[in-house]
Design a protein around this motif. Structure first.
Motif, PDB file in Angstrom:
ATOM      1  N   ASN A   1       0.787  -1.221  -0.005  1.00 21.40           N
ATOM      2  CA  ASN A   1      -0.020   0.170  -0.062  1.00 21.40           C
ATOM      3  C   ASN A   1       1.042   1.180  -0.133  1.00 21.40           C
ATOM      4  O   ASN A   1       0.546   2.047  -0.647  1.00 21.40           O
TER       5      ASN A   1
ATOM      6  N   THR B   1     -10.618   0.180  -2.494  1.00 24.44           N
ATOM      7  CA  THR B   1     -11.871  -0.688  -2.813  1.00 24.44           C
ATOM      8  C   THR B   1     -11.595  -1.678  -1.601  1.00 24.44           C
ATOM      9  O   THR B   1     -12.137  -3.042  -1.960  1.00 24.44           O
TER      10      THR B   1
ATOM     11  N   LYS C   1     -13.206  -3.114   2.085  1.00 15.45           N
ATOM     12  CA  LYS C   1     -14.658  -2.974   2.921  1.00 15.45           C
ATOM     13  C   LYS C   1     -14.653  -1.680   3.731  1.00 15.45           C
ATOM     14  O   LYS C   1     -13.614  -1.160   4.500  1.00 15.45           O
TER      15      LYS C   1
ATOM     16  N   ASP D   1     -12.632  -1.866   6.954  1.00 11.96           N
ATOM     17  CA  ASP D   1     -11.224  -1.705   6.862  1.00 11.96           C
ATOM     18  C   ASP D   1     -10.446  -0.628   6.492  1.00 11.96           C
ATOM     19  O   ASP D   1      -9.282  -0.473   6.274  1.00 11.96           O
TER      20      ASP D   1
ATOM     21  N   GLY E   1     -25.790   0.380  -6.279  1.00 13.21           N
ATOM     22  CA  GLY E   1     -24.886  -0.220  -5.728  1.00 13.21           C
ATOM     23  C   GLY E   1     -25.416  -1.830  -5.428  1.00 13.21           C
ATOM     24  O   GLY E   1     -24.589  -2.749  -5.661  1.00 13.21           O
TER      25      GLY E   1
HETATM   26  N1  LIG Z   1     -19.546  -5.636  -3.814  1.00  9.95           N
HETATM   27  C1  LIG Z   1     -20.338  -5.113  -4.350  1.00  9.95           C
HETATM   28  O1  LIG Z   1     -21.295  -5.356  -5.165  1.00  9.95           O
HETATM   29  C2  LIG Z   1     -19.866  -3.689  -4.336  1.00  9.95           C
HETATM   30  C3  LIG Z   1     -19.136  -3.132  -3.335  1.00  9.95           C
HETATM   31  N2  LIG Z   1     -18.722  -1.903  -2.959  1.00  9.95           N
HETATM   32  C4  LIG Z   1     -17.623  -1.412  -2.164  1.00  9.95           C
HETATM   33  O2  LIG Z   1     -16.384  -2.027  -2.548  1.00  9.95           O
HETATM   34  C5  LIG Z   1     -15.555  -2.244  -1.448  1.00  9.95           C
HETATM   35  C6  LIG Z   1     -15.069  -3.675  -1.653  1.00  9.95           C
HETATM   36  O3  LIG Z   1     -16.204  -4.720  -1.687  1.00  9.95           O
HETATM   37  P1  LIG Z   1     -15.859  -5.990  -2.228  1.00  9.95           P
HETATM   38  O4  LIG Z   1     -15.044  -5.914  -3.542  1.00  9.95           O
HETATM   39  O5  LIG Z   1     -17.324  -6.567  -2.333  1.00  9.95           O
HETATM   40  O6  LIG Z   1     -15.218  -6.716  -1.246  1.00  9.95           O
HETATM   41  P2  LIG Z   1     -13.874  -7.983  -1.134  1.00  9.95           P
HETATM   42  O7  LIG Z   1     -13.739  -8.158   0.359  1.00  9.95           O
HETATM   43  O8  LIG Z   1     -14.175  -8.900  -2.332  1.00  9.95           O
HETATM   44  O9  LIG Z   1     -12.680  -6.678  -1.400  1.00  9.95           O
HETATM   45  C7  LIG Z   1     -11.898  -5.949  -0.446  1.00  9.95           C
HETATM   46  C8  LIG Z   1     -10.458  -6.528  -0.717  1.00  9.95           C
HETATM   47  O10 LIG Z   1      -9.635  -5.708   0.022  1.00  9.95           O
HETATM   48  C9  LIG Z   1      -8.642  -6.575   0.765  1.00  9.95           C
HETATM   49  N3  LIG Z   1      -8.097  -5.848   1.849  1.00  9.95           N
HETATM   50  C10 LIG Z   1      -8.583  -5.582   3.114  1.00  9.95           C
HETATM   51  N4  LIG Z   1      -7.665  -4.644   3.835  1.00  9.95           N
HETATM   52  C11 LIG Z   1      -6.466  -4.519   3.076  1.00  9.95           C
HETATM   53  C12 LIG Z   1      -5.348  -3.737   2.903  1.00  9.95           C
HETATM   54  N5  LIG Z   1      -5.142  -3.283   4.287  1.00  9.95           N
HETATM   55  N6  LIG Z   1      -4.339  -3.762   2.127  1.00  9.95           N
HETATM   56  C13 LIG Z   1      -4.669  -4.529   1.011  1.00  9.95           C
HETATM   57  N7  LIG Z   1      -5.663  -5.096   0.771  1.00  9.95           N
HETATM   58  C14 LIG Z   1      -6.787  -5.185   1.583  1.00  9.95           C
HETATM   59  C15 LIG Z   1      -9.240  -7.721   1.064  1.00  9.95           C
HETATM   60  O11 LIG Z   1      -8.291  -8.916   1.293  1.00  9.95           O
HETATM   61  P3  LIG Z   1      -8.944 -10.485   1.702  1.00  9.95           P
HETATM   62  O12 LIG Z   1      -9.199 -10.931   0.473  1.00  9.95           O
HETATM   63  O13 LIG Z   1      -7.637 -10.918   2.426  1.00  9.95           O
HETATM   64  O14 LIG Z   1      -9.977  -9.994   2.464  1.00  9.95           O
HETATM   65  C16 LIG Z   1     -10.128  -8.000  -0.083  1.00  9.95           C
HETATM   66  O15 LIG Z   1      -9.691  -8.835  -1.092  1.00  9.95           O
HETATM   67  C17 LIG Z   1     -16.453  -1.946  -0.323  1.00  9.95           C
HETATM   68  O16 LIG Z   1     -15.939  -0.889   0.429  1.00  9.95           O
HETATM   69  C18 LIG Z   1     -17.983  -2.061  -0.659  1.00  9.95           C
HETATM   70  O17 LIG Z   1     -18.789  -1.168   0.119  1.00  9.95           O
HETATM   71  C19 LIG Z   1     -19.227  -1.082  -3.660  1.00  9.95           C
HETATM   72  C20 LIG Z   1     -20.238  -1.052  -4.816  1.00  9.95           C
HETATM   73  C21 LIG Z   1     -20.601  -2.837  -4.862  1.00  9.95           C
END
Ligand SMILES: NC(=O)C1=CN([C@@H]2O[C@H](COP(=O)(O)OP(=O)(O)OC[C@H]3O[C@@H](n4cnc5c(N)ncnc54)[C@H](OP(=O)(O)O)[C@@H]3O)[C@@H](O)[C@H]2O)C=CC1
Ligand SMILES: O=C(O)[C@@H]1CCC=N1
Length: 269
Positions: free
Chosen positions: A55, A68, A70, A73, A171
């Protein structure tokens, strides 16, 4: 000048966006990704030819950072990033609920922040991405954000005060349609159709209805009236939907999603 874009926290939405950017012509060499697990980082490198970095490195090297993770996080990610993000970096948040002020408070003074609510149809270039500028984001930052998200579907600018509502509508929206298809497929089973056939009939009805809604310019009421014959089949189904309060249930459901988006504003979930 070539712009480098980093996707930080490349999960479902991050990967949908990344893959769409590559389909739209972005060079993998101009894209960086971060992931929490090394095996995930390697998966992204193999699948897309992009470079996984930390990062902190993404913050130093990329012109635009797309966050992107959660909402729960985000605080931890920002703690990690804050010392490394120069004020001129454009920071785009894809997280539900969290306001631009949350990022502005934790990053260098005057950091431009843009908030975007996209959705999973980004995977098929049919996303709806709703965009709002933070305090220091300029017209150029908004155009750059539209350039990125325009590659995976439609974009719309709204005042940030409408973001929680947009999250409830577009969304989360795809999930409601999947839920309806699931329920109507079950109805097909009840009516004696094989599951695969019931699925195909409902999915094609959904696609046909969606294309007509998008392309005909007609109001949904008009389109529904054209299906609903006097003393016919459709009106019997509509009466049952009304008797079961489906319209009220949908209004309450989207209100609950909007309220949850508001609750996520603190980043603590
Ligand atoms: N899913 C959806 O339909 C939608 C989601 N969103 C938003 O998008 C965001 C992501 O959602 P989504 O893609 O579903 O979630 P995911 O859990 O699939 O993606 C989030 C990713 O971030 C990684 N992560 C967490 N902390 C860190 C860090 N410190 N450094 C690097 N990577 C990290 C996670 O790792 P790990 O795999 O280890 O958990 C995971 O792979 C959210 O904020 C949500 O509100 C917005 C619109 C639609
Ligand atoms: O359910 C969620 O919180 C995310 C945000 C919008 C769609 N999925």
């Amino acid at each position: 000048m070539t712009q480098t874009v980093a996707v930080l926290g490349t999960g479902k939405i991050g990967e949908a966006l990344l893959s769409g950017m590559i389909r739209a012509g972005w060079r993998p060499a101009d894209l960086l990704v971060t992931a929490r697990r090394p095996e995930r980082a390697e998966e992204l490198r193999t699948r897309y030819g992009v470079e996984p970095v930390t990062n902190a490195e993404a913050a130093k090297r990329a012109d635009t950072l797309i966050l992107t993770v959660k909402p729960q996080d985000m605080g931890k990610l920002l703690d990690e990033l804050a010392p490394h993000v120069p004020a001129e970096r454009l920071v785009i948040s894809g997280a539900a609920g969290i306001p631009t002020a949350y990022f502005e408070d934790r990053l260098a003074p005057n950091t431009p922040v843009v908030r975007v609510m996209t959705n999973t149809p980004a995977l098929v270039d049919e996303a709806m991405s709703v965009i709002s500028a933070g305090t220091h984001a300029t017209a150029e930052h908004l155009l750059h954000t539209e350039e990125i998200f325009g590659g995976v579907g439609k974009t719309l600018r709204v005042p940030e005060s409408q973001q929680d509502a947009a999250t409830a509508l577009s969304g989360s929206g795809p999930a409601y349609f999947y839920y309806l298809v699931e329920a109507m497929t079950d109805a097909g089973i009840l009516l004696g159709l094989p599951r695969a056939q019931a699925h195909d009939l409902i999915v094609q009805a959904a696609i046909g209805a969606a294309v007509m809604l998008r392309d005909s310019g007609e109001h949904p009421v008009k389109l529904r009236e054209a299906v609903t014959s006097p003393a016919g089949t459709t009106i019997n189904a509509i009466r049952e939907l009304e008797n079961h309060g489906v319209r009220a249930a949908l209004i309450a459901a989207l209100e609950a999603a909007r309220d949850r988006s508001r609750e996520l504003a603190s980043g603590n979930g």
